[in-house]
Design a protein around this motif. Structure first.
Motif, PDB file in Angstrom:
ATOM      1  N   SER A  19      39.729  26.701  43.922  1.00 29.49           N
ATOM      2  CA  SER A  19      40.690  27.043  42.877  1.00 29.49           C
ATOM      3  C   SER A  19      40.349  26.364  41.554  1.00 29.49           C
ATOM      4  CB  SER A  19      42.113  26.638  43.312  1.00 29.49           C
ATOM      5  OG  SER A  19      42.487  27.318  44.483  1.00 29.49           O
TER       6      SER A  19
ATOM      7  N   PHE B 204      37.486  28.391  39.707  1.00 29.81           N
ATOM      8  CA  PHE B 204      37.662  29.821  39.431  1.00 29.81           C
ATOM      9  C   PHE B 204      37.192  30.211  38.022  1.00 29.81           C
ATOM     10  CE2 PHE B 204      41.093  31.511  42.580  1.00 29.81           C
ATOM     11  CZ  PHE B 204      40.105  31.665  43.531  1.00 29.81           C
TER      12      PHE B 204
ATOM     13  N   LYS C  75      34.197  32.927  37.405  1.00 26.02           N
ATOM     14  CA  LYS C  75      34.538  34.186  36.722  1.00 26.02           C
ATOM     15  C   LYS C  75      33.652  34.393  35.504  1.00 26.02           C
ATOM     16  CE  LYS C  75      38.527  36.701  34.884  1.00 26.02           C
ATOM     17  NZ  LYS C  75      38.484  37.787  35.878  1.00 26.02           N
TER      18      LYS C  75
ATOM     19  N   LEU D 193      37.642  36.958  43.215  1.00 25.79           N
ATOM     20  CA  LEU D 193      37.997  35.545  43.313  1.00 25.79           C
ATOM     21  C   LEU D 193      39.002  35.322  44.436  1.00 25.79           C
ATOM     22  CD1 LEU D 193      38.362  34.608  39.533  1.00 25.79           C
ATOM     23  CD2 LEU D 193      36.516  33.921  41.065  1.00 25.79           C
TER      24      LEU D 193
END
Length: 446
Positions: free
Chosen positions: A55, A58, A62, A72
């Motif tokens: 997390s 991310f 991305k 994701l």
């Protein structure tokens, strides 16, 4: 030297029966069980740190790989999927193959897979690595807690179970927090690598310190007797599902964790939307409530063990009280306007939201045969995952699309009503559950 095991009498009360032990055997050290707990808890932290560090990175993935939000999300979901599918079968396998060996193998697998995440060159390689992370982590919680409760007396099982389950909250906070800092300063690959190295080192230390033989020497009296006989006897796996009191513990635990899972998933979005906080600050504020959930599991477990010292059935009552407090505080809190009073009520509700986890796990341990205890906790984990951790956030998400997030969060605590009903029924059939457990294997001769 004479030990005592327990068996259910005709009236459902637990009575002591003597078990002869070798007087020449060395006296178990009292510190060793706590060392086992510390190492098992450390591995649980490593488990959730490896799971949740994703997390924190991310934004980096991305940007670097041009991933969509659904891609994701799949990197997270694949771990939860494998945990849900494999928890029970791997727990059963650990009961048969050896819990210590299974724990070490699991820790090495998820740590090595996390290291593969650091080396991934694209989405598909990362997805495959996360798949292996889920396989490695699938049964750690259930087998780890079975090892821990086996070397501690039942009077502290609720506190230990609550503390062990709270490790998921603490590990998640550590994984996201440390992962984000490392990613900013050293790069996102080092976030994964650091978690992997931590897990591998703990796995080696666990293997060096903990063994089946040492666990047997430090086992509680009842478990020691079952261990002696267990070489020739293993309770059928079907006993995990034929005891009504155990089924009530499964359902009660899963539905009380429903709301805790909702808070874990949706509080950052709630603070972002209702309090107009930036995403990073909303996440920081939400982490305080995550820590409250974890702290509540520990404290409520300790309270439960204290009130249940004279009568184990009071642990059911404690679980019911925790659910009721959280239900009232959260239901009222989310209906208030934003402000300090709302935060106070939500904070109290969050503290008690997972408080019944320890008592429920203690009841599962008390109502299942030691030879299938990891399988029992695997079943408990499966129930928590399907009815609580997976269902809660999804249901609130669907409701939020229709009535808004604040209203949906105010409705989520209603799940406690079903949890309370299950726990009340469990308390009522608890004596019969003890008698049923006593019939699984003949009691030792007096």
């Amino acid at each position: 030297m004479e030990l005592h095991t327990t068996a259910a009498g005709a009236d459902g009360h637990v009575v002591a029966a003597p078990v002869t032990a070798d007087a020449s055997a060395p006296r178990p050290r009292r510190r060793y069980p706590w060392l086992v707990f510390a190492l098992a808890f450390g591995l649980l932290l490593a488990d959730y740190m490896s799971r949740q560090v994703l997390s924190a990175v991310f934004p980096f993935l991305k940007s670097e790989w041009a991933l969509s939000d659904s891609q994701l999300a799949s990197l997270t979901s694949v771990v939860a999927l494998m945990v849900g599918i494999l928890t029970l079968p791997l727990s059963v396998l650990a009961d048969r193959w050896g819990r210590v060996r299974s724990l070490v193998l699991m820790a090495v697998l998820w740590s090595a897979a996390t290291l593969l995440c650091a080396l991934a060159a694209g989405y598909h390689q990362m997805l495959a690595a996360r798949f292996l992370v889920g396989v490695g982590e699938a049964a750690y919680g259930s087998v780890g807690i079975a090892v821990v409760v086996g070397v501690f007396a039942p009077r502290v099982h609720a506190a230990l179970s609550g503390a062990f389950m709270a490790g998921g909250s603490f590990g998640s906070v550590l994984g996201v927090g440390l992962g984000g800092v490392i990613a900013v300063h050293l790069g996102w690959r080092w976030s994964f690598a650091t978690m992997a190295i931590f897990g591998l080192l703990l796995a080696l230390l666990f293997r060096a310190v903990v063994s089946e033989a040492k666990l047997a020497r430090h086992a509680t009296a009842a478990d020691a007797w079952h261990t002696q006989r267990g070489k020739a006897f293993r309770a059928p796996v079907s006993t995990l599902f034929t005891n009504p009191a155990v089924l009530c513990a499964y359902v009660g635990s899963a539905l009380q964790i429903f709301t805790a899972a909702v808070l874990l998933s949706w509080m950052p979005s709630y603070f972002n939307r209702e309090y107009d906080l930036a995403p990073d600050r909303a996440g920081a504020v939400a982490s305080v409530f995550v820590l409250l959930i974890g702290a509540g599991m520990v404290c409520c477990g300790m309270i439960t063990d204290r009130v249940g010292q004279a009568d184990m059935s009071r642990k059911w009552t404690a679980a019911i009280v925790f659910c009721t407090i959280s239900l009232l505080c959260l239901a009222v809190g989310f209906r208030l306007g934003t402000g300090p009073l709302q935060l106070l009520l939500i904070g109290v509700g969050a503290f008690f939201s997972g408080g019944s986890s320890g008592p429920a796990a203690a009841m599962v341990a008390n109502l299942t045969h030691p030879s299938v205890r990891a399988s029992a906790f695997g079943t408990l984990t499966l129930a928590n995952s399907l009815l609580g951790l997976a269902l809660g956030p999804f249901v609130v998400g669907v409701l939020a699309d229709r009535v808004g997030l604040a209203t949906a969060l105010g409705l989520a605590p209603l799940a406690y009503l079903v949890a309370i009903a299950a726990l009340l029924l469990g308390k009522r059939v608890y004596p019969a559950g003890l008698r049923k457990l006593g019939s699984v294997e003949p009691a030792p001769s007096l």
